[in-house]
Design an enzyme around this catalytic site. Structure first.
Site, short mmCIF file in Angstrom:
data_model
loop_
_atom_site.label_atom_id
_atom_site.label_comp_id
_atom_site.label_asym_id
_atom_site.label_seq_id
_atom_site.Cartn_x
_atom_site.Cartn_y
_atom_site.Cartn_z
N LYS A 40 0.85 -1.21 0.00
CA LYS A 40 0.00 0.00 0.00
C LYS A 40 0.88 1.25 0.00
O LYS A 40 2.08 1.17 0.28
CB LYS A 40 -0.90 -0.03 1.23
N ARG A 134 -10.67 -0.43 15.05
CA ARG A 134 -10.58 0.39 13.83
C ARG A 134 -11.56 -0.27 12.85
O ARG A 134 -12.76 -0.05 12.97
CB ARG A 134 -9.12 0.41 13.33
N TYR A 267 15.06 30.99 2.09
CA TYR A 267 13.90 31.80 2.48
C TYR A 267 14.08 32.36 3.89
O TYR A 267 14.46 31.62 4.81
CB TYR A 267 12.63 30.95 2.45
N MET A 316 10.43 23.64 -1.77
CA MET A 316 9.61 22.62 -2.42
C MET A 316 10.44 21.72 -3.34
O MET A 316 10.26 20.50 -3.37
CB MET A 316 8.47 23.27 -3.22
C1 LIG Z 1 -0.31 -1.64 6.82
C2 LIG Z 1 -0.89 -2.90 7.32
C3 LIG Z 1 -0.07 -4.03 7.45
C4 LIG Z 1 1.42 -3.99 7.30
O1 LIG Z 1 1.97 -3.47 8.49
P1 LIG Z 1 3.55 -3.42 8.76
O2 LIG Z 1 3.64 -3.02 10.18
O3 LIG Z 1 4.11 -2.39 7.85
O4 LIG Z 1 4.08 -4.76 8.51
C5 LIG Z 1 -0.70 -5.22 7.80
N1 LIG Z 1 -2.02 -5.28 8.03
C6 LIG Z 1 -2.83 -4.21 7.93
C7 LIG Z 1 -4.29 -4.35 8.19
C8 LIG Z 1 -2.28 -2.97 7.60
O5 LIG Z 1 -3.08 -1.90 7.52
#
Ligand SMILES: *Cc1c(COP(=O)(O)O)cnc(C)c1O
Length: 375
Positions: A40, A134, A267, A316
């Site tokens: 992700k 969550r 800056y 930037m």
């Molecule tokens: C991001 C995430 C992971 C991976 O977590 P790491 O600590 O980076 O290994 C695993 N499970 C869920 C649900 C996540 O959101």
């Protein structure tokens, strides 16, 4: 490759380090468990398609992403295997789940009914809440979970949960993780008992795999550890296995100028030269993901194996470095913001410490403007 180095700022991904980390993590997997790397947020800034391709080549065939469009990007990049979306997908995108063979997480009972109402068969993993509070249907609501299994258009191929303690090197946190594991398997056992088919279960992310692998499961959703980091230097040192950083962040020095003692730079002239100073301009800035809070000497880059403190405010697209003490620095040199140069190294955890966050945030904010290549 040559053309690439004509760029202004870039990320180098070490294939050897990635392979090393995969092997280290695979050595920790419980029985019947495989890696399901978390790619992700553009693979934590590394480049999702590049990383997933490397992992596919290493025989890894399951991934998790946060969004439907991250899943589509992987498919369009030719990535094979199961792709699980960990987060919310609007029901209007159900046709995309079908078209790109993506597996959707069921966030709770109500969400299951919404997706089911779309009337298209999709693969889902049901998330159970075992304490993180969550996402996930509460593991105590067995009736509701059973009704998710009964949804006509949802093909449940997995059930999972997530641990809320991130540093599982601490005994009290391990305790909490084991309690969550127990609650999860209790729910799973009950669901199986009443006839629900549950092909796969999973719980562990990086820290769980490193320190609580006895919790088991069929997938380990490792993210940060796979990239050779943990969230903090402290956790990294206590990992129990050697993890090698995959990513280096580099920028070209585009010019070097001298300013006299008493002159300002950048800056607001927040930098005031206390001596005659040689300043290098690196072609990278907060628009690329260099935290602006590294300004005024909080952070540094490496030039020719030496530390060059950041001068004034990070801009930037540019960052000024003090290279007064680096005698041979020239305007074609490379400045290393994350990675090694000579004997010196700056890790994502170092940058995280300097900016009071975790390496995950530092890495995942690295912009798509940076070129990325595997070396
Ligand atoms: C991001 C995430 C992971 C991976 O977590 P790491 O600590 O980076 O290994 C695993 N499970 C869920 C649900 C996540 O959101």
């Amino acid at each position: 490759m040559t053309g690439f180095y004509q760029g202004r700022a870039w990320i180098e991904l070490s294939r050897a380090a990635l392979r090393h980390n995969v092997e280290q993590l695979q050595s920790l997997l419980p029985p019947n468990c495989v890696l399901m790397p978390a790619v992700k947020a553009n693979a934590y800034g590394h480049g999702a398609v590049l990383i997933a391709r490397e992992l596919n080549a290493l025989g890894i065939n399951a991934f998790c992403v946060a969004t439907v469009f991250e899943g589509i990007e992987l498919r369009q990049g030719g990535i094979a295997g199961e792709i699980l979306i960990l987060g919310y997908t609007h029901p209007q995108y159900v046709p995309l789940l079908v078209q790109y063979h993506l597996t959707q997480t069921i966030l709770d009972h109500r969400y299951a009914l919404e997706l089911n109402a779309c009337g298209q068969i999709i693969n889902v993993h049901i998330k159970l809440d075992t304490g993180m509070h969550r996402l996930g249907e509460s593991c105590e609501n067995l009736d509701k979970i059973q009704r998710i299994f009964a949804c006509q258009f949802l093909r449940t191929t997995g059930v999972y949960t997530h641990l809320y303690e991130d540093d599982l090197t601490l005994p009290s946190n391990r305790e909490a993780a084991l309690t969550q594991g127990k609650a999860f398997y209790q729910a799973v056992g009950h669901l199986k008992h009443i006839g629900c088919q549950i092909p796969k279960v999973h719980i562990l992310a990086s820290s769980g795999l490193l320190h609580c692998s006895e919790i088991g499961g069929n997938y380990a959703r490792a993210g940060i550890a796979l990239y050779g980091q943990l969230s903090t230097n402290d956790e990294w040192k206590k990992a129990g296995v050697v993890l090698k950083p995959v990513l280096s962040l580099k920028a070209r020095i585009t010019l070097i100028r001298e300013i006299a003692q008493g002159e300002g730079a950048g800056y607001g002239h927040q930098f005031q030269a206390k001596r005659n100073t040689k300043i290098a301009v690196a072609a990278i800035g907060y628009g690329d993901g260099i935290p602006r809070s590294l300004s005024n000497g909080v952070g540094a880059a490496l030039v020719r194996g030496r530390v060059a403190p950041i001068v004034g405010r990070v801009c930037m697209d540019q960052t000024l470095l003090d290279v007064t003490d680096i005698p041979f620095a020239v305007s074609v040199d490379t400045a290393v913001f994350i990675g090694a140069s000579g004997e010196q190294e700056i890790t994502a955890c170092d940058v995280a410490e300097q900016t009071e966050t975790i390496s995950n945030e530092v890495l995942s904010r690295l912009s798509t403007r940076l070129n990325r290549l595997v070396v």
